[in-house]
Design a protein around this motif. Structure first.
Motif, PDB file in Angstrom:
ATOM      1  N   VAL A   1      -7.831  92.204  19.908  1.00  0.00           N
ATOM      2  CA  VAL A   1      -6.665  91.790  20.244  1.00  0.00           C
ATOM      3  C   VAL A   1      -5.675  92.034  19.113  1.00  0.00           C
ATOM      4  O   VAL A   1      -6.057  91.576  18.035  1.00  0.00           O
ATOM      5  CB  VAL A   1      -6.720  90.249  20.715  1.00  0.00           C
ATOM      6  N   GLN A   2      -4.712  92.444  19.210  1.00  0.00           N
ATOM      7  CA  GLN A   2      -3.771  92.957  18.427  1.00  0.00           C
ATOM      8  C   GLN A   2      -2.517  91.955  17.984  1.00  0.00           C
ATOM      9  O   GLN A   2      -1.720  92.177  17.293  1.00  0.00           O
ATOM     10  CB  GLN A   2      -3.189  94.320  18.534  1.00  0.00           C
ATOM     11  N   VAL A   3      -2.855  90.963  18.554  1.00  0.00           N
ATOM     12  CA  VAL A   3      -1.737  89.749  18.155  1.00  0.00           C
ATOM     13  C   VAL A   3      -2.400  88.570  17.104  1.00  0.00           C
ATOM     14  O   VAL A   3      -3.713  88.565  17.495  1.00  0.00           O
ATOM     15  CB  VAL A   3      -1.121  88.642  19.122  1.00  0.00           C
ATOM     16  N   ARG A   4      -2.158  88.812  15.730  1.00  0.00           N
ATOM     17  CA  ARG A   4      -2.817  88.273  14.793  1.00  0.00           C
ATOM     18  C   ARG A   4      -4.445  88.625  14.735  1.00  0.00           C
ATOM     19  O   ARG A   4      -5.217  87.784  15.026  1.00  0.00           O
ATOM     20  CB  ARG A   4      -2.961  86.636  14.877  1.00  0.00           C
ATOM     21  N   PRO A   5      -4.744  89.819  14.590  1.00  0.00           N
ATOM     22  CA  PRO A   5      -5.916  90.384  14.825  1.00  0.00           C
ATOM     23  C   PRO A   5      -7.012  89.512  13.768  1.00  0.00           C
ATOM     24  O   PRO A   5      -8.131  89.358  14.060  1.00  0.00           O
ATOM     25  CB  PRO A   5      -5.983  91.889  14.532  1.00  0.00           C
ATOM     26  N   GLU A   6      -6.502  89.162  12.682  1.00  0.00           N
ATOM     27  CA  GLU A   6      -7.542  88.556  11.674  1.00  0.00           C
ATOM     28  C   GLU A   6      -7.928  87.137  12.359  1.00  0.00           C
ATOM     29  O   GLU A   6      -9.058  86.685  11.941  1.00  0.00           O
ATOM     30  CB  GLU A   6      -6.669  88.165  10.514  1.00  0.00           C
ATOM     31  N   GLN A   7      -7.542  86.699  13.355  1.00  0.00           N
ATOM     32  CA  GLN A   7      -7.969  85.464  13.961  1.00  0.00           C
ATOM     33  C   GLN A   7      -8.521  85.969  15.506  1.00  0.00           C
ATOM     34  O   GLN A   7      -9.294  85.128  16.097  1.00  0.00           O
ATOM     35  CB  GLN A   7      -6.889  84.510  14.378  1.00  0.00           C
ATOM     36  N   GLN A   8      -7.670  86.740  16.173  1.00  0.00           N
ATOM     37  CA  GLN A   8      -8.033  87.051  17.680  1.00  0.00           C
ATOM     38  C   GLN A   8      -8.914  88.156  17.887  1.00  0.00           C
ATOM     39  O   GLN A   8      -9.603  88.234  18.954  1.00  0.00           O
ATOM     40  CB  GLN A   8      -6.835  87.199  18.677  1.00  0.00           C
ATOM     41  N   SER A   9      -9.064  89.157  16.958  1.00  0.00           N
ATOM     42  CA  SER A   9      -9.846  90.244  16.952  1.00  0.00           C
ATOM     43  C   SER A   9     -11.416  89.926  16.945  1.00  0.00           C
ATOM     44  O   SER A   9     -11.975  89.705  15.944  1.00  0.00           O
ATOM     45  CB  SER A   9      -9.434  91.539  16.225  1.00  0.00           C
ATOM     46  N   TYR A  10     -12.292  90.095  17.860  1.00  0.00           N
ATOM     47  CA  TYR A  10     -13.639  90.026  17.932  1.00  0.00           C
ATOM     48  C   TYR A  10     -14.220  91.142  17.046  1.00  0.00           C
ATOM     49  O   TYR A  10     -15.052  91.098  16.278  1.00  0.00           O
ATOM     50  CB  TYR A  10     -14.410  89.702  19.342  1.00  0.00           C
ATOM     51  N   VAL A  11     -13.809  92.461  17.247  1.00  0.00           N
ATOM     52  CA  VAL A  11     -14.195  93.523  16.642  1.00  0.00           C
ATOM     53  C   VAL A  11     -14.012  93.210  15.120  1.00  0.00           C
ATOM     54  O   VAL A  11     -14.950  93.455  14.209  1.00  0.00           O
ATOM     55  CB  VAL A  11     -13.296  94.805  16.894  1.00  0.00           C
ATOM     56  N   ASP A  12     -12.837  92.777  14.618  1.00  0.00           N
ATOM     57  CA  ASP A  12     -12.760  92.312  13.179  1.00  0.00           C
ATOM     58  C   ASP A  12     -13.585  91.290  12.632  1.00  0.00           C
ATOM     59  O   ASP A  12     -14.112  91.350  11.534  1.00  0.00           O
ATOM     60  CB  ASP A  12     -11.217  91.918  12.881  1.00  0.00           C
ATOM     61  N   ALA A  13     -14.006  90.192  13.632  1.00  0.00           N
ATOM     62  CA  ALA A  13     -14.759  89.107  13.019  1.00  0.00           C
ATOM     63  C   ALA A  13     -16.174  89.720  12.986  1.00  0.00           C
ATOM     64  O   ALA A  13     -16.945  89.337  12.053  1.00  0.00           O
ATOM     65  CB  ALA A  13     -14.694  88.053  14.346  1.00  0.00           C
TER      66      ALA A  13
END
Ligand SMILES: *[C@@H]1O[C@H](CO)[C@@H](O)[C@H](O)[C@H]1NC(C)=O
Ligand SMILES: *[C@@H]1O[C@H](CO)[C@@H](O)[C@H](O)[C@H]1NC(C)=O
Ligand SMILES: *[C@@H]1O[C@H](CO)[C@@H](O)[C@H](O)[C@H]1NC(C)=O
Ligand SMILES: *[C@@H]1O[C@H](CO)[C@@H](O)[C@H](O)[C@H]1NC(C)=O
Ligand SMILES: *[C@@H]1O[C@H](CO)[C@@H](O)[C@H](O)[C@H]1NC(C)=O
Ligand SMILES: *[C@@H]1O[C@H](CO)[C@@H](O)[C@H](O)[C@H]1NC(C)=O
Length: 391
Positions: free
Chosen positions: A116-128
């Protein structure tokens, strides 16, 4: 003033997010040819070629004594599909570098659900997952996103989709994920990983497909995180017609004109809200984002879940499995999950030899964890679970 400050903050956060992500992961987008040879079912589903058909299809699917969706024949599927996929690996080697997560999205989404590219630092599972050092593969299921737009009646069914997932998993494990692939874009040259362990992560129908894989070829998986998937006693309470569907190709010709007969799409913000959100963790920007990335869905997926529930369980899956449901998941639990399922029964009947089964109920969250403002807290529970079980 306040408005402008908010916009500026947003831009700063967005910029920080991009910089952060660019520094921590490397991704490659590619197309994978997958040849399948399976037998699917042919149902007595009406053709859906316009909005009137789409509404009648939803009504047909919702009638209390329906015989709609009955199997009237079998069809052999022998073909090659193009699967659009993205592999991301952490920029720096970590103690999780040997573990690959494979994520399978639910109906009416594509692989963007995981990033998810809205606030990805919170919403992106890939980034997590990347932040914890995992590599992660996401892909568009057939009939959605950039993968082959298949026949909506006969092709998009678990028998075929589980075969595709099994092949992708086997390719990944053998280190040959990228050898037969066409690279679409890459930030840097990434060699095919050779993971020692593979964890499957699903949402909703994607979790059902993983469940099907675990029943059939459980030895292909070392662990599973299944979101939006719970044997709630209210599982079948909410009829399909609760949510508004339109014929995809005419609903938005610019976006969905190439989706043909049998593809329906959720119509509005209101209907997306009902299906995916609960107010406590709803952010208007995320709801609108969901509308922007929504995808059509082939009607056969609604008729074919029995292929998974009815399949033989080889009980070869020996990993840990976490079932993650939003407390307020409307479709799964008719709006309230606690107390509507039996953890021991699911363990005994579904995952007999699993090392562990744990249910996690995400507070104040609905069917889609990734677009709720509680996402990062939920991801922490999921990734902690893997850690607790040596993954
Ligand atoms: C539903 O029930 C009614 C009344 O028993 C019956 O006439 C009708 O054929 C049934 N429909 C289906 C699809 O079974
Ligand atoms: C599907 O293939 C099997 C053999 O693999 C054959 O027996 C069967 O008749 C075929 N079914 C159809 C509907 O073509
Ligand atoms: C798959 O992709 C290749 C290369 O982009 C293309 O030539 C081929 O027609 C595609 N096949 C299908 C079934 O979409
Ligand atoms: C992308 O990957 C290909 C194949 O591994 C490689 O040849 C190419 O240099 C990569 N592109 C970049 C920008 O590194
Ligand atoms: C699923 O739920 C149904 C109805 O509540 C119950 O009869 C069944 O035994 C449950 N199965 C599992 C595996 O929990
Ligand atoms: C399953 O694992 C969790 C930790 O992730 C633990 O709290 C729980 O006790 C385990 N269940 C069993 C039956 O051992």
């Amino acid at each position: 003033m306040a408005f402008h400050r908010r916009v500026q903050m947003g831009l700063l956060l967005a910029a920080a997010g991009i910089a952060n992500v660019a520094a921590t992961k490397q991704c490659v987008e590619f197309e994978l040819p997958i040849s399948v040879d399976t037998t699917n079912e042919h149902y007595n589903i009406r053709r859906v070629d316009n909005d009137v058909d789409a509404v009648q299809w939803a009504l047909d699917s919702s009638i209390w004594n329906q015989t709609f969706g009955k199997i009237i024949d079998h069809v052999n599927i022998t073909t090659t599909y193009n699967i659009s996929a993205e592999l991301c690996v952490p920029s720096e080697k970590s103690d999780k570098s040997d573990i690959l997560q494979i994520a399978v999205h639910g109906n009416a989404w594509d692989k963007r659900a995981w990033d998810v590219q809205v606030r990805p630092e919170q919403q992106s599972y890939v980034d997590a997952a990347i932040a914890k050092g995992y590599s992660i593969l996401t892909f568009d299921r057939i009939g959605t996103g950039q993968s082959t737009l298949v026949n909506a009646y006969d092709d998009a069914q678990p028998n075929t989709e589980i075969e595709i997932l099994a092949q992708i998993t086997t390719l990944a494990r053998s280190g040959k994920l990228l050898s037969g692939a066409t690279i679409i874009s890459n930030t840097t040259a990434i060699p095919s990983p050779t993971p020692k362990k593979i964890v499957h992560v699903g949402h909703s129908f994607g979790s059902l497909l993983i469940f099907g894989l675990l029943k059939k070829q459980g030895d292909l998986s070392d662990g599973a995180l299944l979101t939006g998937f719970l044997n709630s006693s209210h599982l079948r309470d909410v009829p399909v017609a609760t949510f508004e569907h339109a014929y995809a190709a005419t609903h938005d010709p610019a976006r969905f004109g190439t989706f043909g007969s049998g593809y329906v799409v959720l119509t509005s913000l209101n209907t997306l809200q009902k299906l995916y959100f609960t107010k406590a963790t709803l952010d208007a920007e995320l709801l609108e984002y969901t509308e922007r990335i929504k995808q059509p869905e082939p009607v056969a997926v609604y008729a074919s879940a029995g292929q998974v529930f009815g399949s033989e369980n080889t009980n070869l899956f020996r990993g840990p499995v976490q079932l993650i449901a939003g407390e307020a998941d409307f479709v799964t639990c008719n709006g309230y999950c606690p107390g509507t399922y039996d953890e021991e029964e699911m363990k005994d009947q579904w995952f007999q030899n699993a090392a562990n089964l744990t249910v996690y109920i995400a507070p104040d969250t609905a069917h889609v964890l990734n677009v709720a403002t509680s996402a990062s807290a939920t991801y922490k529970k999921m990734l902690d679970y893997l850690e607790e079980h040596g993954l």
